[in-house]
Design a protein around this motif. Structure first.
Motif, short mmCIF file in Angstrom:
data_model
loop_
_atom_site.label_atom_id
_atom_site.label_comp_id
_atom_site.label_asym_id
_atom_site.label_seq_id
_atom_site.Cartn_x
_atom_site.Cartn_y
_atom_site.Cartn_z
N LYS A 132 -7.35 2.95 1.56
CA LYS A 132 -8.51 2.46 2.06
C LYS A 132 -8.44 1.06 1.42
O LYS A 132 -8.78 -0.20 2.01
CB LYS A 132 -9.86 3.39 1.42
CG LYS A 132 -10.96 2.66 2.02
CD LYS A 132 -12.30 3.68 1.84
CE LYS A 132 -13.60 2.73 1.72
NZ LYS A 132 -14.45 3.64 1.39
N GLU A 133 -8.25 0.92 0.13
CA GLU A 133 -8.27 -0.19 -0.78
C GLU A 133 -7.06 -1.33 -0.13
O GLU A 133 -7.28 -2.38 0.23
CB GLU A 133 -7.77 -0.14 -1.96
CG GLU A 133 -7.40 -1.08 -3.02
CD GLU A 133 -6.77 -0.65 -4.23
OE1 GLU A 133 -5.79 -1.17 -4.70
OE2 GLU A 133 -7.52 0.16 -4.72
N ALA A 159 -8.36 6.57 -1.65
CA ALA A 159 -8.91 5.47 -2.45
C ALA A 159 -7.67 4.55 -2.30
O ALA A 159 -7.93 3.27 -1.92
CB ALA A 159 -9.08 5.63 -3.92
N THR A 165 0.77 -1.21 -0.02
CA THR A 165 -0.19 0.08 -0.17
C THR A 165 0.87 1.20 0.03
O THR A 165 0.49 2.22 -0.76
CB THR A 165 -1.04 0.14 1.27
OG1 THR A 165 -1.72 -1.22 1.07
CG2 THR A 165 -2.06 1.21 1.25
#
Length: 107
Positions: A94-95, A91, A15
């Protein structure tokens, strides 16, 4: 248990990498803003770097008006760029967040 933690760490690292890639991409996303009468235009990247300022000659005669225009349009441009920046990075974050009980503040 240990495998879960390692998997989670890998996901977090992945991430972080995606966030860095997104930040780089946001350098190429341009946000335009202008005064209502179109006499002053500003272009920023979605990372809030000023790329261009266009000032109509008529504004050069009134320093105070030009300063007011710059503040107003710059603030609107920064607001718009910030919205794009936060939406894109939000986004990705969060993903990539692993499902950790009690840590659902990012959802």
């Amino acid at each position: 248990m240990f495998g879960d933690i390692m998997g989670m760490m890998g996901k977090i690292k992945e991430t972080q990498q995606k966030i860095e890639e997104t930040k780089k991409r946001l350098d190429t996303v341009l946000v335009d803003e202008q005064s209502n009468d179109g006499l002053l235009k500003i272009t920023l990247t979605a990372n809030r770097q000023v790329k261009a300022v266009t000032v109509d000659d008529s504004l050069l005669e009134d320093k105070e008006q030009l300063e007011d225009y710059l503040i107003l349009v710059m603030n609107k441009a920064i607001e718009k760029a910030t919205a794009v920046n936060e939406a894109e990075l939000g986004a990705v974050a969060k993903e990539g967040m692993p499902n950790i009980p009690g840590l659902d503040m990012f959802k």
